[in-house]
Structures are given as structure tokens and as C-alpha cells.
Design a protein around this motif. Structure first.
Motif, PDB file in Angstrom:
ATOM      1  N   ALA A 227     -11.277   8.822   7.407  1.00 37.49           N
ATOM      2  CA  ALA A 227     -10.627   7.917   8.087  1.00 37.49           C
ATOM      3  C   ALA A 227      -9.129   7.468   7.855  1.00 37.49           C
ATOM      4  O   ALA A 227      -8.476   7.086   8.807  1.00 37.49           O
ATOM      5  N   ASN A 228      -8.728   7.581   6.581  1.00 36.29           N
ATOM      6  CA  ASN A 228      -7.408   7.221   6.228  1.00 36.29           C
ATOM      7  C   ASN A 228      -6.292   8.537   6.204  1.00 36.29           C
ATOM      8  O   ASN A 228      -5.609   8.592   5.570  1.00 36.29           O
ATOM      9  N   VAL A 229      -7.062   9.505   6.905  1.00 35.17           N
ATOM     10  CA  VAL A 229      -6.081  10.688   6.915  1.00 35.17           C
ATOM     11  C   VAL A 229      -5.602  11.235   8.505  1.00 35.17           C
ATOM     12  O   VAL A 229      -6.607  11.144   9.382  1.00 35.17           O
ATOM     13  N   TYR A 230      -4.403  11.249   8.671  1.00 36.34           N
ATOM     14  CA  TYR A 230      -4.078  11.483  10.092  1.00 36.34           C
ATOM     15  C   TYR A 230      -3.151  12.842  10.073  1.00 36.34           C
ATOM     16  O   TYR A 230      -2.480  13.180   8.998  1.00 36.34           O
ATOM     17  N   VAL A 231      -3.205  13.599  11.427  1.00 34.59           N
ATOM     18  CA  VAL A 231      -2.541  14.650  11.542  1.00 34.59           C
ATOM     19  C   VAL A 231      -1.503  14.260  12.412  1.00 34.59           C
ATOM     20  O   VAL A 231      -1.696  13.573  13.309  1.00 34.59           O
ATOM     21  N   ALA A 232      -0.270  14.694  12.291  1.00 35.94           N
ATOM     22  CA  ALA A 232       1.154  14.166  12.899  1.00 35.94           C
ATOM     23  C   ALA A 232       1.704  15.086  13.863  1.00 35.94           C
ATOM     24  O   ALA A 232       2.777  14.980  14.221  1.00 35.94           O
ATOM     25  N   ASP A 233       1.500  16.467  13.515  1.00 41.02           N
ATOM     26  CA  ASP A 233       2.373  17.653  13.994  1.00 41.02           C
ATOM     27  C   ASP A 233       1.652  18.369  15.168  1.00 41.02           C
ATOM     28  O   ASP A 233       0.548  17.973  15.635  1.00 41.02           O
TER      29      ASP A 233
ATOM     30  N   LYS B 178       0.807  -1.196   0.055  1.00 38.48           N
ATOM     31  CA  LYS B 178       0.132   0.039   0.002  1.00 38.48           C
ATOM     32  C   LYS B 178       0.831   1.263   0.037  1.00 38.48           C
ATOM     33  O   LYS B 178       2.044   1.136   0.580  1.00 38.48           O
ATOM     34  N   ARG B 179       0.224   2.401  -0.538  1.00 37.32           N
ATOM     35  CA  ARG B 179       0.828   3.560  -0.516  1.00 37.32           C
ATOM     36  C   ARG B 179       0.710   4.629   0.438  1.00 37.32           C
ATOM     37  O   ARG B 179      -0.564   4.959   0.577  1.00 37.32           O
ATOM     38  N   ALA B 180       1.615   5.223   1.175  1.00 40.42           N
ATOM     39  CA  ALA B 180       1.340   6.207   2.125  1.00 40.42           C
ATOM     40  C   ALA B 180       1.950   7.546   1.564  1.00 40.42           C
ATOM     41  O   ALA B 180       3.237   7.386   1.256  1.00 40.42           O
ATOM     42  N   VAL B 181       1.372   8.628   1.687  1.00 37.69           N
ATOM     43  CA  VAL B 181       1.903   9.865   1.463  1.00 37.69           C
ATOM     44  C   VAL B 181       1.916  10.604   2.743  1.00 37.69           C
ATOM     45  O   VAL B 181       1.082  10.724   3.517  1.00 37.69           O
ATOM     46  N   VAL B 182       3.360  11.304   2.971  1.00 38.45           N
ATOM     47  CA  VAL B 182       3.511  12.062   3.967  1.00 38.45           C
ATOM     48  C   VAL B 182       3.646  13.651   3.795  1.00 38.45           C
ATOM     49  O   VAL B 182       4.388  13.778   2.553  1.00 38.45           O
TER      50      VAL B 182
ATOM     51  N   VAL C   3     -10.066   9.338   1.500  1.00 42.95           N
ATOM     52  CA  VAL C   3      -9.651  10.196   0.608  1.00 42.95           C
ATOM     53  C   VAL C   3      -9.120   9.012  -0.386  1.00 42.95           C
ATOM     54  O   VAL C   3      -8.707   7.928   0.131  1.00 42.95           O
ATOM     55  N   SER C   4      -9.079   9.324  -1.612  1.00 41.78           N
ATOM     56  CA  SER C   4      -8.442   8.371  -2.560  1.00 41.78           C
ATOM     57  C   SER C   4      -6.932   8.868  -2.928  1.00 41.78           C
ATOM     58  O   SER C   4      -6.066   8.163  -3.645  1.00 41.78           O
ATOM     59  N   GLY C   5      -6.512  10.299  -2.512  1.00 39.26           N
ATOM     60  CA  GLY C   5      -5.176  10.651  -2.728  1.00 39.26           C
ATOM     61  C   GLY C   5      -5.322  12.118  -2.603  1.00 39.26           C
ATOM     62  O   GLY C   5      -6.047  12.785  -1.912  1.00 39.26           O
TER      63      GLY C   5
ATOM     64  N   PRO D 142      -2.368   9.126  -5.774  1.00 46.02           N
ATOM     65  CA  PRO D 142      -3.327   8.037  -5.105  1.00 46.02           C
ATOM     66  C   PRO D 142      -2.479   7.829  -3.887  1.00 46.02           C
ATOM     67  O   PRO D 142      -1.269   7.791  -3.970  1.00 46.02           O
ATOM     68  N   ALA D 143      -3.499   7.607  -2.930  1.00 42.75           N
ATOM     69  CA  ALA D 143      -2.697   7.276  -1.698  1.00 42.75           C
ATOM     70  C   ALA D 143      -3.639   6.300  -0.828  1.00 42.75           C
ATOM     71  O   ALA D 143      -4.770   6.356  -0.907  1.00 42.75           O
ATOM     72  N   ASP D 144      -3.269   5.245   0.069  1.00 43.78           N
ATOM     73  CA  ASP D 144      -4.115   4.316   0.822  1.00 43.78           C
ATOM     74  C   ASP D 144      -4.129   5.105   2.155  1.00 43.78           C
ATOM     75  O   ASP D 144      -5.296   5.073   2.813  1.00 43.78           O
ATOM     76  N   LEU D 145      -3.073   5.842   2.433  1.00 49.80           N
ATOM     77  CA  LEU D 145      -3.023   6.693   3.953  1.00 49.80           C
ATOM     78  C   LEU D 145      -2.361   8.072   3.552  1.00 49.80           C
ATOM     79  O   LEU D 145      -1.274   7.952   2.693  1.00 49.80           O
ATOM     80  N   VAL D 146      -2.759   9.188   4.355  1.00 48.19           N
ATOM     81  CA  VAL D 146      -2.119  10.391   4.003  1.00 48.19           C
ATOM     82  C   VAL D 146      -1.774  10.673   5.517  1.00 48.19           C
ATOM     83  O   VAL D 146      -2.737  10.764   6.274  1.00 48.19           O
ATOM     84  N   VAL D 147      -0.563  11.089   5.864  1.00 50.81           N
ATOM     85  CA  VAL D 147      -0.339  11.832   7.159  1.00 50.81           C
ATOM     86  C   VAL D 147       0.193  13.315   6.799  1.00 50.81           C
ATOM     87  O   VAL D 147       0.972  13.564   5.992  1.00 50.81           O
ATOM     88  N   LEU D 148      -0.514  14.188   7.478  1.00 52.80           N
ATOM     89  CA  LEU D 148      -0.284  15.666   7.281  1.00 52.80           C
ATOM     90  C   LEU D 148       0.769  15.882   8.425  1.00 52.80           C
ATOM     91  O   LEU D 148       0.417  15.664   9.489  1.00 52.80           O
ATOM     92  N   ALA D 149       1.684  16.585   7.844  1.00 46.03           N
ATOM     93  CA  ALA D 149       2.836  16.920   8.748  1.00 46.03           C
ATOM     94  C   ALA D 149       3.485  18.276   8.220  1.00 46.03           C
ATOM     95  O   ALA D 149       4.862  18.239   8.130  1.00 46.03           O
ATOM     96  N   ALA D 150       2.556  19.398   7.731  1.00 51.59           N
ATOM     97  CA  ALA D 150       2.916  20.358   7.081  1.00 51.59           C
ATOM     98  C   ALA D 150       3.373  21.761   8.121  1.00 51.59           C
ATOM     99  O   ALA D 150       3.589  22.720   7.661  1.00 51.59           O
ATOM    100  N   GLY D 151       3.221  21.203   9.352  1.00 50.73           N
ATOM    101  CA  GLY D 151       3.505  22.227  10.341  1.00 50.73           C
ATOM    102  C   GLY D 151       2.298  23.040  10.793  1.00 50.73           C
ATOM    103  O   GLY D 151       0.956  22.855  10.268  1.00 50.73           O
ATOM    104  N   GLY D 152       2.368  23.369  11.890  1.00 50.83           N
ATOM    105  CA  GLY D 152       1.345  24.400  12.767  1.00 50.83           C
ATOM    106  C   GLY D 152       0.541  25.261  11.692  1.00 50.83           C
ATOM    107  O   GLY D 152      -0.497  25.710  12.097  1.00 50.83           O
TER     108      GLY D 152
END
Ligand SMILES: Cc1cc2nc3c(=O)[nH]c(=O)nc-3n(C[C@H](O)[C@H](O)[C@H](O)COP(=O)(O)OP(=O)(O)OC[C@H]3O[C@@H](n4cnc5c(N)ncnc54)[C@H](O)[C@@H]3O)c2cc1C
Ligand code: SF4
Length: 429
Positions: A391-397, A2-6, A208-210, A223-233
């Protein structure tokens, strides 16, 4: 696989990429280019300053593209990084564990901090090389009962030459920054695409699909199976807004103000930045030669080696937001009271060095620790995912932090990003 985008390659993004690579094929999209430290000689900028050509701190990005700035209505300069490593190559390297608010929500980051402690060199060994002025300031703080503490630094102390250029990019490679995690993720197969700004998420409210990525004039769907948002505050809430997901008007930034004076031979500009700090009621006080004020504030007339400067960094009220390209960050009356009290204390410290209040001058109000616009709560503490996100989008910052720390946040951001990534991988890999 699977593909993850950060999205973003700073403290949170590099940590997430490293944690996810292997379980996913990871691609990191970074809006900036490869980080390069500012050129070794500051002589050119000294000449521009003397010619009166450095009137606006927002010009800093022309000379030093990784450092971006914006000005709020109240005149506060907001600073952040746009390059590989995000803002981390431009930090003072301070490494503090500050997870009290997260722990209060039931979020246990003990394992993540323990791992980071093994992977990142952290020490206060710089103390052995402190200059006379720093030692004297430390004794003064101590004598006033301010309980100063040598600052733990993410750095290889043996390589540090006390050049004082930590926020301009370490020239010796002594300072650790998030590019180390990024490089490790790359070695394990992650792809890092620079100069690529993620425009928006694509998909419904559930999944999301990507995402749409802009590179130069080209836009393309990834396209992405998982997206992690880490673009800062600042970057993460802006991206969510472009994707139709509103965050909360609870932006904090940890404002900074320096109180300075002439002190011949202090050589603070050639000392590791923020060598120690005193943690006080809602703010910290720490020696810090402020390059931003030195170059862009006309009150900073003395030669850089002859200035003593104390930094106030305080925990501000969560108010303000990011809407499109506009950042709104008003200071509340309580913020201004806190700052005024801190200024009085800084003046008292300088008075102990024989410097009268009338001889002190202040620097530019600035800030570089944004976060708080999608805060974790008791309801989201178990999943580390806000219910407003697909569901497949997370924030990490630091967008997840419940409130301002008034303190250096990057170690805590990395611990949280690692935990978020593990939870996300457990569910989506
Ligand atoms: C001068 C200064 C000194 C500091 N000193 C310290 C210190 O000593 N210790 C400490 O702990 N903290 C320090 N900080 C704070 C610390 O650097 C940040 O809190 C930390 O880097 C935040 O990590 P992050 O991953 O959330 O964001 P960042 O590190 O800022 O990374 C975000 C990245 O996302 C990219 N991005 C944004 N939007 C997009 C998009 N749409 N598409 C693709 N990419 C995007 C940006 O270009 C950036 O590279 C300092 C900050 C400043 C300004
Ligand atoms: S003082 Fe100079 S050598 Fe030491 S960590 Fe900072 S930038 Fe690097």
C-alpha cells in the motif's frame, strides 16, 4: 515528519522528489553519480574509430559513464542514463504531451501539464536558426504531404548554439533537464544520495518498512513511510522483481533506426537534434545525426558534417521483460513490417534530395524509451497504484504506461509522476 524515499532521479524521480518534499522528509537514492557532459572534443573518439577500436556500442559507457547500454538477442542496443537527472541530460530535449492512452483510462493530467508548461521552458524558437539542410529537408517533407512540425524543445533557445550535442550533455546549459527539479527539491530540504543503488524493498505484501540500499560495498536498511519507484522502465521492474513482485512481460522500448547517406555540407551534426518530426502511422520520421551509429557502425564512414540522416522511431509491441540483469526484448513480425514501411518512406524522402536508394545506409537499431511492465488499467486508474504493490509503494515512471508511445515520453512521465506523488502524499503524509 514522515519519511519518503524516491528511487531514481530522472524525469519521474526528480518530479516526485519536488512534489513530495515539504509533505515528507524526502531522500532520493540515485545509482549513478553527478551528471557531467561528454568532454568537448570528440577528436579522441574519432581517432579510436579510425583505428577500428570502436567495434561495440556497449563500450560507450567507458568513455561516457552516464550512458549505459545493453544488447538484446536480436542485436538491438538499449540505451539509458545512470546519473543525476537519469536519462534526461542525454535527451534531444523534445517536449510532447502524449497522454491519450492515460486519458482513455479516465486519468486527467490537464493540471499537471499546465503547471509543467509554466515551470519548464518549452519552445520551437530554435527554428529561426535552422541550417540550410534542415530547411531543405523540412520543405521536402512538406512537399510530400508528411505534415512536418517543428519540435517543441525543453530549452532556453537564447542560450542554444546549435552545437548538435544534445544527447552528449548540453555544454551551454540551454537544454532543460530533470536536474533542475532535483536542485529545487534539494533547496527545499530533500537529500540526494548518489552512487546508491536500491537493492530491494523490505516488508510484507501489504506494507513495506523501508528498503535495502547498496553504496560501494556497504548495504544498509533505510526506513521509509512511503516509497516512490522511479528507476525507469528497466530499473523499476528489476527492483520489483528483486523484491518478489513480478511485473508483466509487456516491455516496450520505442526502437530507433536511422537511414542515412552522404550529403556533403549537411552539418546535421551541428544542428539541434530532431529539429522537426512528421508523425506517421505508428512511427515518427525526423532528421537526427546518430552519434551512436557514427562511432560504432562501420557503415558510417563519411565525415560527420557530410551525413544526412533520418531517424525512424516506432511504437513497438509490448513484449519482453527484465529479469535480473537480463533484458529480453524481441521484435514481433508486426514491428518488423512497420519498420520496413518506415525505411521505404525514409528512402523516398532521400530520393527527393537526389540520393538513390543504393547510396543509403542504415545505422544501429537502438532504443531508449522503456516502459509498460506494470501498466495502469481501468481498475488502477483512480489510485494510480497497481494492486500487486504494497500500500505504501508507488511506481511513478513509464512502467505505468499502458502501451508504447513511439514518441518522446518524458514530459508525459513528469506529468504522471507529479499526479502519482500528489495522490501518494494525500494518503500517506
Ligand atoms: C538518447 C536518448 C534521447 C532521448 N530523447 C528524448 C527526448 O528528446 N524527449 C523525451 O521526452 N524523451 C527522450 N528520451 C527518453 C527519456 O530520456 C526517458 O524516457 C526518461 O528520462 C525516463 O524517465 P525516468 O525517470 O522514468 O527514467 P530515467 O530518466 O532513466 O531515470 C531513472 C534513474 O533511476 C536510476 N536507477 C535505476 N535503478 C536504480 C536503483 N535500483 N537504485 C537507485 N537508482 C536507480 C538510474 O540511474 C536513473 O538515473 C531519450 C532517451 C534516450 C536514451
Ligand atoms: S544544440 Fe547544443 S546548445 Fe543547443 S540544446 Fe542541444 S546541446 Fe544545448
Amino acid at each position: 515528519m514522515k519519511r519518503a524515499v524516491v528511487v531514481g532521479s530522472g524525469a519521474a524521480g526528480a518530479t516526485a522528489a519536488l512534489a513530495l518534499q515539504g509533505a515528507f522528509e524526502v531522500t532520493v537514492f540515485e545509482a549513478g553519480r553527478e551528471f557531467r557532459p561528454l568532454a568537448p572534443s570528440l577528436g579522441f573518439f574519432e581517432k579510436l574509430k579510425r583505428a577500428g577500436l570502436l567495434a561495440d556500442a556497449r563500450l560507450v559507457g567507458l568513455a561516457f559513464p552516464p550512458m549505459r547500454t545493453a544488447r538484446t538477442k536480436d542485436g538491438m542496443i538499449l540505451v539509458w542514463g545512470r546519473a543525476t537527472g537519469g536519462t534526461t541530460p542525454m535527451t534531444a530535449g523534445n517536449a510532447l504531451r502524449l497522454d491519450r492512452d492515460l486519458r482513455a483510462l479516465g486519468i486527467d493530467l490537464d493540471p499537471e501539464f499546465a503547471e509543467l508548461g509554466r515551470e519548464v521552458p518549452i519552445s520551437d524558437a530554435h527554428r529561426a536558426r535552422w541550417r540550410e539542410s534542415t530547411r531543405r529537408l523540412y520543405e521536402t517533407f512538406d512537399g510530400m504531404g508528411l505534415a512536418p512540425r517543428a519540435m517543441p524543445k525543453m530549452a532556453d533557445a537564447a542560450k542554444c548554439v546549435s552545437c548538435g550535442r544534445c544527447i552528449l550533455g548540453c555544454p551551454t546549459g540551454a537544454k532543460w533537464d530533470a536536474r533542475k527539479f532535483l536542485a529545487e527539491a534539494r533547496t527545499r530540504g530533500a537529500k540526494v544520495v548518489t552512487g546508491a543503488k536500491v537493492d530491494r524493498l523490505v516488508g510484507g505484501p501489504d506494507r513495506v518498512s523501508g528498503l535495502v540500499v547498496r553504496r560501494g560495498l556497504r548495504r544498509r536498511f533505510v526506513p521509509a513511510d512511503l516509497v516512490v519507484l522511479a528507476a525507469g522502465g528497466f530499473g523499476t521492474p528489476a527492483l520489483l522483481e528483486r523484491s518478489g513482485i513480478a511485473c508483466e512481460s509487456r516491455l516496450f522500448v520505442d526502437p530507433v533506426l536511422c537511414v542515412a547517406a552522404l550529403w556533403p555540407g549537411a552539418l546535421q551534426n551541428r544542428e539541434v537534434q530532431m529539429p522537426f518530426a512528421a508523425a506517421l502511422d505508428g512511427f515518427i520520421l525526423s532528421p537526427y545525426f546518430d552519434f551512436l551509429s557514427y562511432f560504432f557502425d562501420r557503415r558510417w564512414k563519411a565525415a560527420p558534417g557530410d551525413v544526412v540522416s533520418l531517424m525512424i522511431k516506432f511504437a513497438d509491441t509490448g513484449s519482453g521483460d527484465v529479469r535480473g540483469a537480463r533484458i529480453r526484448k524481441p521484435l514481433s513480425a508486426a514491428d518488423r513490417d512497420r519498420l520496413a514501411g518506415a525505411v521505404r518512406l525514409a528512402e523516398k524522402v532521400l530520393a527527393r534530395l537526389g540520393i538513390a536508394k543504393e547510396r543509403t545506409f542504415q545505422g544501429l537499431l537502438n532504443a531508449g524509451h522503456p516502459g509498460g511492465m506494470l501498466p495502469l488499467t481501468a481498475a488502477s486508474a483512480a489510485t494510480l497504484q497497481d494492486a500487486r504493490l504494497p500500500a505504501n509503494v508507488y511506481v511513478a515512471d513509464a512502467t505505468l504506461f499502458p502501451s508504447s508511445l513511439g514518441n518522446p515520453p518524458s514530459l508525459t512521465i513528469m506529468a504522471l509522476a507529479r499526479k502519482v506523488s500528489r495522490l501518494a502524499a494525500g494518503r500517506w503524509a
